[in-house]
Design a protein around this motif. Structure first.
Motif, PDB file in Angstrom:
ATOM      1  N   PHE A   1       0.831  -1.201   0.000  1.00  0.00           N
ATOM      2  CA  PHE A   1       0.000   0.000   0.000  1.00  0.00           C
ATOM      3  C   PHE A   1       0.866   1.252   0.000  1.00  0.00           C
ATOM      4  O   PHE A   1       2.063   1.213   0.267  1.00  0.00           O
ATOM      5  CB  PHE A   1      -0.922   0.028   1.227  1.00  0.00           C
ATOM      6  CG  PHE A   1      -0.175   0.082   2.537  1.00  0.00           C
ATOM      7  CD1 PHE A   1       0.205   1.290   3.091  1.00  0.00           C
ATOM      8  CD2 PHE A   1       0.165  -1.086   3.207  1.00  0.00           C
ATOM      9  CE1 PHE A   1       0.910   1.343   4.284  1.00  0.00           C
ATOM     10  CE2 PHE A   1       0.864  -1.041   4.402  1.00  0.00           C
ATOM     11  CZ  PHE A   1       1.238   0.171   4.941  1.00  0.00           C
ATOM     12  N   GLY A   2       0.237   2.368  -0.275  1.00  0.00           N
ATOM     13  CA  GLY A   2       0.856   3.679  -0.160  1.00  0.00           C
ATOM     14  C   GLY A   2      -0.177   4.626   0.425  1.00  0.00           C
ATOM     15  O   GLY A   2      -1.371   4.520   0.128  1.00  0.00           O
ATOM     16  N   ILE A   3       0.280   5.527   1.289  1.00  0.00           N
ATOM     17  CA  ILE A   3      -0.627   6.486   1.920  1.00  0.00           C
ATOM     18  C   ILE A   3      -0.086   7.891   1.673  1.00  0.00           C
ATOM     19  O   ILE A   3       1.085   8.169   1.928  1.00  0.00           O
ATOM     20  CB  ILE A   3      -0.760   6.224   3.432  1.00  0.00           C
ATOM     21  CG1 ILE A   3      -1.358   4.831   3.673  1.00  0.00           C
ATOM     22  CG2 ILE A   3      -1.605   7.303   4.103  1.00  0.00           C
ATOM     23  CD1 ILE A   3      -1.407   4.414   5.121  1.00  0.00           C
TER      24      ILE A   3
ATOM     25  N   ASP B   1      -5.245   9.691   1.315  1.00  0.00           N
ATOM     26  CA  ASP B   1      -5.426   8.868   0.119  1.00  0.00           C
ATOM     27  C   ASP B   1      -4.647   7.578   0.312  1.00  0.00           C
ATOM     28  O   ASP B   1      -3.473   7.601   0.695  1.00  0.00           O
ATOM     29  CB  ASP B   1      -4.904   9.596  -1.124  1.00  0.00           C
ATOM     30  CG  ASP B   1      -5.719  10.826  -1.455  1.00  0.00           C
ATOM     31  OD1 ASP B   1      -6.959  10.756  -1.354  1.00  0.00           O
ATOM     32  OD2 ASP B   1      -5.121  11.862  -1.817  1.00  0.00           O
ATOM     33  N   ILE B   2      -5.306   6.456   0.023  1.00  0.00           N
ATOM     34  CA  ILE B   2      -4.686   5.137   0.200  1.00  0.00           C
ATOM     35  C   ILE B   2      -4.758   4.406  -1.132  1.00  0.00           C
ATOM     36  O   ILE B   2      -5.827   4.327  -1.749  1.00  0.00           O
ATOM     37  CB  ILE B   2      -5.414   4.323   1.285  1.00  0.00           C
ATOM     38  CG1 ILE B   2      -5.509   5.127   2.581  1.00  0.00           C
ATOM     39  CG2 ILE B   2      -4.705   2.986   1.519  1.00  0.00           C
ATOM     40  CD1 ILE B   2      -6.453   4.553   3.617  1.00  0.00           C
TER      41      ILE B   2
ATOM     42  N   CYS C   1      -5.287   1.624 -10.431  1.00  0.00           N
ATOM     43  CA  CYS C   1      -6.551   1.764  -9.712  1.00  0.00           C
ATOM     44  C   CYS C   1      -6.578   3.095  -8.951  1.00  0.00           C
ATOM     45  O   CYS C   1      -5.543   3.569  -8.472  1.00  0.00           O
ATOM     46  CB  CYS C   1      -6.740   0.611  -8.723  1.00  0.00           C
ATOM     47  SG  CYS C   1      -6.913  -0.992  -9.538  1.00  0.00           S
ATOM     48  N   PRO C   2      -7.758   3.697  -8.821  1.00  0.00           N
ATOM     49  CA  PRO C   2      -7.841   4.978  -8.099  1.00  0.00           C
ATOM     50  C   PRO C   2      -7.597   4.796  -6.599  1.00  0.00           C
ATOM     51  O   PRO C   2      -7.859   3.734  -6.036  1.00  0.00           O
ATOM     52  CB  PRO C   2      -9.266   5.453  -8.363  1.00  0.00           C
ATOM     53  CG  PRO C   2     -10.043   4.209  -8.667  1.00  0.00           C
ATOM     54  CD  PRO C   2      -9.069   3.246  -9.310  1.00  0.00           C
ATOM     55  N   ALA C   3      -7.107   5.863  -5.999  1.00  0.00           N
ATOM     56  CA  ALA C   3      -6.889   5.867  -4.544  1.00  0.00           C
ATOM     57  C   ALA C   3      -8.233   5.959  -3.840  1.00  0.00           C
ATOM     58  O   ALA C   3      -9.183   6.545  -4.357  1.00  0.00           O
ATOM     59  CB  ALA C   3      -6.000   7.031  -4.149  1.00  0.00           C
ATOM     60  N   LEU C   4      -8.296   5.389  -2.664  1.00  0.00           N
ATOM     61  CA  LEU C   4      -9.459   5.584  -1.795  1.00  0.00           C
ATOM     62  C   LEU C   4      -9.156   6.805  -0.938  1.00  0.00           C
ATOM     63  O   LEU C   4      -8.037   6.968  -0.439  1.00  0.00           O
ATOM     64  CB  LEU C   4      -9.691   4.356  -0.927  1.00  0.00           C
ATOM     65  CG  LEU C   4     -10.008   3.055  -1.680  1.00  0.00           C
ATOM     66  CD1 LEU C   4     -10.237   1.924  -0.690  1.00  0.00           C
ATOM     67  CD2 LEU C   4     -11.227   3.219  -2.577  1.00  0.00           C
ATOM     68  N   ASN C   5     -10.147   7.667  -0.780  1.00  0.00           N
ATOM     69  CA  ASN C   5      -9.923   8.913  -0.058  1.00  0.00           C
ATOM     70  C   ASN C   5     -10.800   8.968   1.184  1.00  0.00           C
ATOM     71  O   ASN C   5     -11.962   8.608   1.153  1.00  0.00           O
ATOM     72  CB  ASN C   5     -10.233  10.115  -0.954  1.00  0.00           C
ATOM     73  CG  ASN C   5     -10.036  11.418  -0.219  1.00  0.00           C
ATOM     74  OD1 ASN C   5     -10.971  11.933   0.383  1.00  0.00           O
ATOM     75  ND2 ASN C   5      -8.826  11.923  -0.237  1.00  0.00           N
ATOM     76  N   GLU C   6     -10.193   9.413   2.269  1.00  0.00           N
ATOM     77  CA  GLU C   6     -10.914   9.655   3.526  1.00  0.00           C
ATOM     78  C   GLU C   6     -10.536  11.046   4.011  1.00  0.00           C
ATOM     79  O   GLU C   6      -9.453  11.549   3.703  1.00  0.00           O
ATOM     80  CB  GLU C   6     -10.499   8.646   4.604  1.00  0.00           C
ATOM     81  CG  GLU C   6     -11.021   7.269   4.400  1.00  0.00           C
ATOM     82  CD  GLU C   6     -12.498   7.129   4.728  1.00  0.00           C
ATOM     83  OE1 GLU C   6     -13.031   7.940   5.516  1.00  0.00           O
ATOM     84  OE2 GLU C   6     -13.113   6.218   4.186  1.00  0.00           O
ATOM     85  N   ASN C   7     -11.416  11.625   4.780  1.00  0.00           N
ATOM     86  CA  ASN C   7     -11.128  12.898   5.433  1.00  0.00           C
ATOM     87  C   ASN C   7     -11.218  12.696   6.938  1.00  0.00           C
ATOM     88  O   ASN C   7     -12.069  11.944   7.404  1.00  0.00           O
ATOM     89  CB  ASN C   7     -12.104  13.980   4.985  1.00  0.00           C
ATOM     90  CG  ASN C   7     -11.863  14.388   3.557  1.00  0.00           C
ATOM     91  OD1 ASN C   7     -10.739  14.684   3.180  1.00  0.00           O
ATOM     92  ND2 ASN C   7     -12.907  14.392   2.748  1.00  0.00           N
ATOM     93  N   ALA C   8     -10.340  13.354   7.658  1.00  0.00           N
ATOM     94  CA  ALA C   8     -10.345  13.283   9.121  1.00  0.00           C
ATOM     95  C   ALA C   8     -10.291  14.705   9.657  1.00  0.00           C
ATOM     96  O   ALA C   8      -9.312  15.418   9.449  1.00  0.00           O
ATOM     97  CB  ALA C   8      -9.153  12.469   9.624  1.00  0.00           C
ATOM     98  N   GLU C   9     -11.377  15.102  10.316  1.00  0.00           N
ATOM     99  CA  GLU C   9     -11.435  16.454  10.855  1.00  0.00           C
ATOM    100  C   GLU C   9     -10.977  16.466  12.308  1.00  0.00           C
ATOM    101  O   GLU C   9     -11.399  15.635  13.109  1.00  0.00           O
ATOM    102  CB  GLU C   9     -12.865  17.002  10.780  1.00  0.00           C
ATOM    103  CG  GLU C   9     -12.965  18.433  11.285  1.00  0.00           C
ATOM    104  CD  GLU C   9     -14.370  18.995  11.203  1.00  0.00           C
ATOM    105  OE1 GLU C   9     -14.543  20.056  10.594  1.00  0.00           O
ATOM    106  OE2 GLU C   9     -15.286  18.355  11.764  1.00  0.00           O
TER     107      GLU C   9
END
Length: 181
Positions: free
Chosen positions: A36-38, A64-65, A73-81
Motif C-alpha cells: 500500500f501507499g498512503i 489517500d490510500i 486503480c484509483p486511490a481511496l480517499n478519507e477525510n479526518a477532521e
C-alpha cells in the motif's frame, strides 16, 4: 492488469477535539492489503501509517490510500477532521507590591468558566469570578492564575510579589519642656 478491488482499513484519531496548542494523531490501521501507499494531506505516498498533527485551527485532513500492486486503480480517499477549541488569552492585572498586612487584588481576563488562584504553584482558591484578592502574601511569593473553558486550560506566568514592611513610625514631642516619646 489485475482488476481494481476494494480493501479495508480504519481511520483512527487520537482525539477528535483538542485544545489550541495541543497535538493529536491520525492513523490508518487494519489495512488488509500487503502492498500500500498512503498520502497524507497531499504529501507523496509513503508506507507511514501514523501522522502527528498540531493544527492551529479546526482542520480537515485528506488521506489517500492506494494498493501499490495495482497502480492503475484509483486511490481511496478519507477525510479526518480535528476540531481545535480556541480559548481566550489569559492575563492578570494588578500591582506586584504591597505593604505587609495588605491584600493584593487582581483581575484576570474575563470569559472563562472557572478560575484557580495560585500562590507558589498551589491553589489557594477556585471561583467563577475573575477578580480575586490574595491575602497573607509574603515577600517573594509567586502568584498566578489558571482558567478553564470548554475543557481547555490556560495559565498565566508567575508574578513575584514584593511585600514591604510597614515603617515603624516613632515621634518625639516636648510638653512643658519635657520630652515625650
Amino acid at each position: 492488469s489485475l482488476p481494481c478491488s476494494q480493501f479495508n482499513y480504519t481511520i483512527v484519531k487520537g482525539n477528535n477535539e483538542i485544545c489550541s496548542g495541543d497535538s493529536t494523531f491520525i492513523a490508518v490501521s487494519d489495512l488488509d492489503i500487503p502492498s500500500f501507499g498512503i498520502s497524507f494531506n497531499g504529501a507523496p505516498y509513503t508506507k507511514d501509517t501514523l501522522f502527528w498533527v498540531k493544527p492551529g485551527a479546526t482542520t480537515n485532513y485528506s488521506i489517500d490510500i492506494i494498493d501499490s500492486s495495482k497502480l492503475n486503480c484509483p486511490a481511496l480517499n478519507e477525510n479526518a477532521e480535528i476540531i481545535v477549541k480556541v480559548i481566550p488569552t489569559l492575563s492578570i492585572q494588578g500591582p506586584n507590591q504591597l505593604c505587609e498586612g495588605d491584600g493584593l487584588r487582581i483581575t484576570a481576563s474575563p470569559g472563562f468558566a472557572s478560575y484557580s488562584y495560585l500562590v507558589n504553584g498551589s491553589s489557594v482558591s477556585s471561583s467563577t469570578n475573575n477578580i480575586y484578592e490574595f491575602v497573607g502574601l509574603n515577600d517573594g511569593d509567586l502568584i498566578s492564575v489558571e482558567a478553564s473553558l470548554n475543557g481547555c486550560t490556560a495559565k498565566t506566568a508567575s508574578n513575584a510579589i514584593s511585600v514591604n514592611p510597614v515603617p515603624n513610625v516613632g515621634f518625639t514631642t516636648s510638653i512643658n519642656g519635657r520630652t515625650v516619646n
